[in-house]
Write a protein that holds these residues in place. Structure first.
Motif, PDB file in Angstrom:
ATOM      1  N   CYS A  38      48.273  79.703  45.871  1.00 29.63           N
ATOM      2  CA  CYS A  38      47.817  79.838  47.265  1.00 29.63           C
ATOM      3  C   CYS A  38      48.513  78.852  48.207  1.00 29.63           C
ATOM      4  O   CYS A  38      48.350  78.939  49.411  1.00 29.63           O
ATOM      5  CB  CYS A  38      46.302  79.678  47.350  1.00 29.63           C
ATOM      6  SG  CYS A  38      45.718  77.974  47.100  1.00 29.63           S
ATOM      7  N   CYS A  57      42.066  79.971  41.622  1.00 28.77           N
ATOM      8  CA  CYS A  57      43.230  80.848  41.793  1.00 28.77           C
ATOM      9  C   CYS A  57      43.720  81.339  40.427  1.00 28.77           C
ATOM     10  O   CYS A  57      44.030  82.524  40.263  1.00 28.77           O
ATOM     11  CB  CYS A  57      44.355  80.109  42.495  1.00 28.77           C
ATOM     12  SG  CYS A  57      44.054  79.738  44.233  1.00 28.77           S
ATOM     13  N   LEU A  67      38.820  81.941  48.362  1.00 30.73           N
ATOM     14  CA  LEU A  67      39.920  81.174  48.949  1.00 30.73           C
ATOM     15  C   LEU A  67      39.391  80.230  50.021  1.00 30.73           C
ATOM     16  O   LEU A  67      39.819  79.079  50.105  1.00 30.73           O
ATOM     17  CB  LEU A  67      40.971  82.126  49.510  1.00 30.73           C
ATOM     18  CG  LEU A  67      42.263  81.498  50.004  1.00 30.73           C
ATOM     19  CD1 LEU A  67      42.956  80.726  48.896  1.00 30.73           C
ATOM     20  CD2 LEU A  67      43.190  82.558  50.556  1.00 30.73           C
TER      21      LEU A  67
END
Length: 79
Positions: free
Chosen positions: A16, A51, A74
């Motif tokens: 990410c 993630c 997220l």
């Protein structure tokens, strides 16, 4: 190997691209072992545990294409 990864990828999740604390990180295989990847340093990177879990054994690009800025998990990484 962890020290080498932290030096190479300084506390940034390779999935990410957000910063993380050590307690949030895990080792991720760039090419998953299930797809023929190995445990070498070249095939390893640091990633948020969330993630890494969400990616499972998908290719990186497929995972990155699936996340959005408003993905609930997220957003929790920024907290």
């Amino acid at each position: 190997m962890a020290k080498a990864l932290y030096a190479r990828d300084p506390w940034i999740c390779h999935l990410c691209r957000k910063p993380a604390e050590e307690r949030e990180l895990s080792l991720d295989h760039v090419i998953p072992v299930s797809m023929g990847g190995n445990n070498s340093l070249a095939n390893s990177a640091i990633a948020h545990r969330k993630c890494n879990y969400a990616r499972q054994d998908r290719p990186i690009q497929e995972f990155q294409d699936s996340i959005t800025d408003n993905s609930e998990w997220l957003l929790s990484l920024a907290a």
